[in-house]
Design a protein around this motif. Structure first.
Motif, mmCIF file in Angstrom:
data_model
loop_
_atom_site.group_PDB
_atom_site.id
_atom_site.type_symbol
_atom_site.label_atom_id
_atom_site.label_comp_id
_atom_site.label_asym_id
_atom_site.label_seq_id
_atom_site.Cartn_x
_atom_site.Cartn_y
_atom_site.Cartn_z
ATOM 1 N N TYR A 83 43.772 33.169 41.489
ATOM 2 C CA TYR A 83 42.323 33.350 41.473
ATOM 3 C C TYR A 83 41.942 34.824 41.577
ATOM 4 C CZ TYR A 83 41.673 28.339 42.136
ATOM 5 O OH TYR A 83 41.681 26.987 41.987
ATOM 6 N N ALA A 84 42.732 35.605 42.287
ATOM 7 C CA ALA A 84 42.423 37.023 42.461
ATOM 8 C C ALA A 84 42.869 37.868 41.280
ATOM 9 C CB ALA A 84 43.079 37.536 43.738
ATOM 10 N N VAL A 85 44.052 37.602 40.768
ATOM 11 C CA VAL A 85 44.630 38.446 39.719
ATOM 12 C C VAL A 85 44.185 38.000 38.318
ATOM 13 C CG1 VAL A 85 46.823 39.196 38.693
ATOM 14 C CG2 VAL A 85 46.585 39.057 41.159
ATOM 15 N N GLY A 86 43.955 36.716 38.136
ATOM 16 C CA GLY A 86 43.607 36.192 36.813
ATOM 17 C C GLY A 86 42.390 36.838 36.166
ATOM 18 N N PRO A 87 41.254 36.914 36.861
ATOM 19 C CA PRO A 87 40.089 37.558 36.239
ATOM 20 C C PRO A 87 40.301 39.041 35.937
ATOM 21 C CG PRO A 87 39.383 36.167 38.043
ATOM 22 C CD PRO A 87 40.888 36.222 38.094
ATOM 23 N N VAL A 88 41.051 39.700 36.795
ATOM 24 C CA VAL A 88 41.325 41.130 36.550
ATOM 25 C C VAL A 88 42.163 41.286 35.284
ATOM 26 C CG1 VAL A 88 42.475 43.184 37.443
ATOM 27 C CG2 VAL A 88 41.144 41.735 38.977
ATOM 28 N N LEU A 89 43.227 40.497 35.172
ATOM 29 C CA LEU A 89 44.059 40.577 33.968
ATOM 30 C C LEU A 89 43.280 40.151 32.725
ATOM 31 C CD1 LEU A 89 47.478 39.179 35.233
ATOM 32 C CD2 LEU A 89 46.857 41.543 34.743
ATOM 33 N N GLY A 90 42.455 39.127 32.858
ATOM 34 C CA GLY A 90 41.629 38.701 31.730
ATOM 35 C C GLY A 90 40.653 39.774 31.293
#
Length: 91
Positions: free
Chosen positions: A70-77
């Motif tokens: 949840y924390a890393v996914g939006p940043v990578l997206g």
């Protein structure tokens, strides 16, 4: 199965954004919501097959993995969309 359902929903969402269809975008959330229930099933399976005194470590790893996603996914997206020149469905 969870990843396949999420991939299907997000693929439909990207098509909805390309077509400019808000109802289609809202409908794309259905497969994602159904696929997300696998975390609940995984938690139940871990609780069933693990002895009570050793249950905390596997559950902690499960929740840590979900929280990290949840924390890393939006940043990578966001970085991937910025790199690829993607458009946002938001105004």
């Amino acid at each position: 199965l969870s990843f396949a359902g999420a991939a299907a929903g997000y693929s439909v969402a990207s098509a909805a954004v390309a077509l400019g269809s808000v109802p289609f975008l809202l409908a794309s959330r259905l497969p994602v919501g159904v696929a997300k229930q696998t975390v609940t099933a995984t938690r139940a399976i871990i609780a069933d097959i693990t002895p009570p005194d050793a249950r905390s470590a596997p559950l902690a790893r499960l929740f840590a993995g979900c929280s990290l996603g949840y924390a890393v996914g939006p940043v990578l997206g966001g970085l991937l969309a910025d790199y690829a020149g993607g458009a946002s469905p938001l105004p």
